[in-house]
Motif scaffolding. Structure first.
Motif, PDB file in Angstrom:
ATOM      1  N   ASN A  57       0.792  -1.235   0.000  1.00 16.31           N
ATOM      2  CA  ASN A  57       0.000   0.000   0.000  1.00 16.31           C
ATOM      3  C   ASN A  57       0.824   1.284   0.000  1.00 16.31           C
ATOM      4  O   ASN A  57       0.263   2.369  -0.002  1.00 16.31           O
ATOM      5  N   SER A  58       2.154   1.179   0.018  1.00 19.32           N
ATOM      6  CA  SER A  58       2.978   2.369  -0.193  1.00 19.32           C
ATOM      7  C   SER A  58       4.352   1.961  -0.692  1.00 19.32           C
ATOM      8  O   SER A  58       4.857   0.899  -0.343  1.00 19.32           O
ATOM      9  N   HIS A 126       0.256   1.013   7.150  1.00 21.71           N
ATOM     10  CA  HIS A 126       0.258   1.756   5.886  1.00 21.71           C
ATOM     11  C   HIS A 126       1.353   2.824   5.907  1.00 21.71           C
ATOM     12  O   HIS A 126       1.882   3.171   6.958  1.00 21.71           O
ATOM     13  N   ASP A 127       1.643   3.346   4.724  1.00 20.59           N
ATOM     14  CA  ASP A 127       2.300   4.643   4.577  1.00 20.59           C
ATOM     15  C   ASP A 127       3.674   4.722   5.234  1.00 20.59           C
ATOM     16  O   ASP A 127       3.925   5.560   6.093  1.00 20.59           O
ATOM     17  N   ARG A 129       7.302   5.929   5.252  1.00 22.99           N
ATOM     18  CA  ARG A 129       7.923   7.079   4.603  1.00 22.99           C
ATOM     19  C   ARG A 129       9.267   7.417   5.234  1.00 22.99           C
ATOM     20  O   ARG A 129       9.471   7.219   6.440  1.00 22.99           O
ATOM     21  N   CYS A 180      -6.678   1.499   5.767  1.00 26.43           N
ATOM     22  CA  CYS A 180      -6.285   2.839   5.309  1.00 26.43           C
ATOM     23  C   CYS A 180      -5.470   3.595   6.358  1.00 26.43           C
ATOM     24  O   CYS A 180      -4.855   2.986   7.216  1.00 26.43           O
ATOM     25  N   THR A 182      -2.945   7.379   7.187  1.00 21.23           N
ATOM     26  CA  THR A 182      -1.727   8.018   6.687  1.00 21.23           C
ATOM     27  C   THR A 182      -1.174   8.962   7.744  1.00 21.23           C
ATOM     28  O   THR A 182      -1.900   9.405   8.636  1.00 21.23           O
ATOM     29  N   ARG A 184       1.866  12.296   8.116  1.00 22.22           N
ATOM     30  CA  ARG A 184       2.912  13.152   7.576  1.00 22.22           C
ATOM     31  C   ARG A 184       3.366  14.135   8.657  1.00 22.22           C
ATOM     32  O   ARG A 184       2.536  14.740   9.337  1.00 22.22           O
TER      33      ARG A 184
END
Length: 219
Positions: A57-58, A126-127, A129, A180, A182, A184
């Motif tokens: 998913n990422s 998820h996500d 980074r 789902c 996210t 940042r």
């Protein structure tokens, strides 16, 4: 999964400048079947084809590698672009030679339901980074681990195959995050987080999750 049922792969595909395919790597070719988390409820029905066994998913470019989050492996991998070999893995099931030795620098008792279990570090995450030099963030849903959703940041020591949890961001009013989500980090050090979707049992669909900012002081 019954014999003969179609399963879905996840492929990392690299493109030429004109958009045509240059090369691709299969994750299913690079994992052991024991690494699949068959208890993830969303999108995984062992009796109904096709079965989504990886659910990446990422994907994040990190120099000459990519960092990949795969929900149904409960794991984040770093893969070398030149040959598709895994460099390291965080979380997941089944021991592999790529596993990072994760330690908890933070204290991480800032949880509504549970403390950090380093043997089940990620659940439906998820996500993943890059947030700094040698540091990554992961939105961890905690879907099947009896804990509220959270954001983990980890400092990676690739040379020694180690990782330290440097912070845990919580604060959601949600106790469950089924899909789902996210996270940042903003310029002022705060985090903007969507805490994922929650299954609406009556309607059989996912309700939108809460979004919020979490300040550096945790508020």
């Amino acid at each position: 999964i019954p014999k003969g049922i179609e399963v879905l792969d996840s492929e990392i595909v690299f493109l030429n400048a004109d958009g045509t395919e240059k090369f691709k790597y299969s994750l299913l070719d690079r994992i052991d079947v024991s690494e699949i988390a068959v208890n993830q409820p969303a999108y995984f029905n062992p009796g109904a084809a096709p079965v989504d066994v990886i659910h990446s998913n990422s994907v994040e470019i990190a120099g000459d590698s990519v960092i990949i989050s795969s929900r149904h492996l409960d794991a984040v991998h770093k893969m070398r672009i030149s040959d598709g070999e895994f460099i390291w893995k965080i979380g997941g099931h089944g021991k592999t030679k790529y596993d990072l030795d994760v330690t908890n620098e933070y204290g991480a008792f800032n949880q509504s339901n549970n403390t950090i279990d380093l043997n089940h570090l990620l659940s439906g995450q998820h996500d993943a980074r890059v947030v700094g030099d040698g540091e990554i963030s992961i939105f961890d849903n905690g879907t099947t681990s009896n804990r509220n959703p959270r954001v983990l940041t980890l400092k990676i020591d690739e040379k020694n195959m180690k990782a330290k949890i440097s912070s845990v961001i919580t604060g959601s009013s949600q106790s469950i995050s089924s899909c789902c989500g996210t996270a940042r980090q903003l310029k002022d050090g705060a985090w903007l987080v969507n805490w994922g979707g929650k299954l609406d049992q009556q309607r059989g669909t996912f309700a939108n999750g809460v979004s919020s900012t979490v300040l550096p002081n945790g508020v």
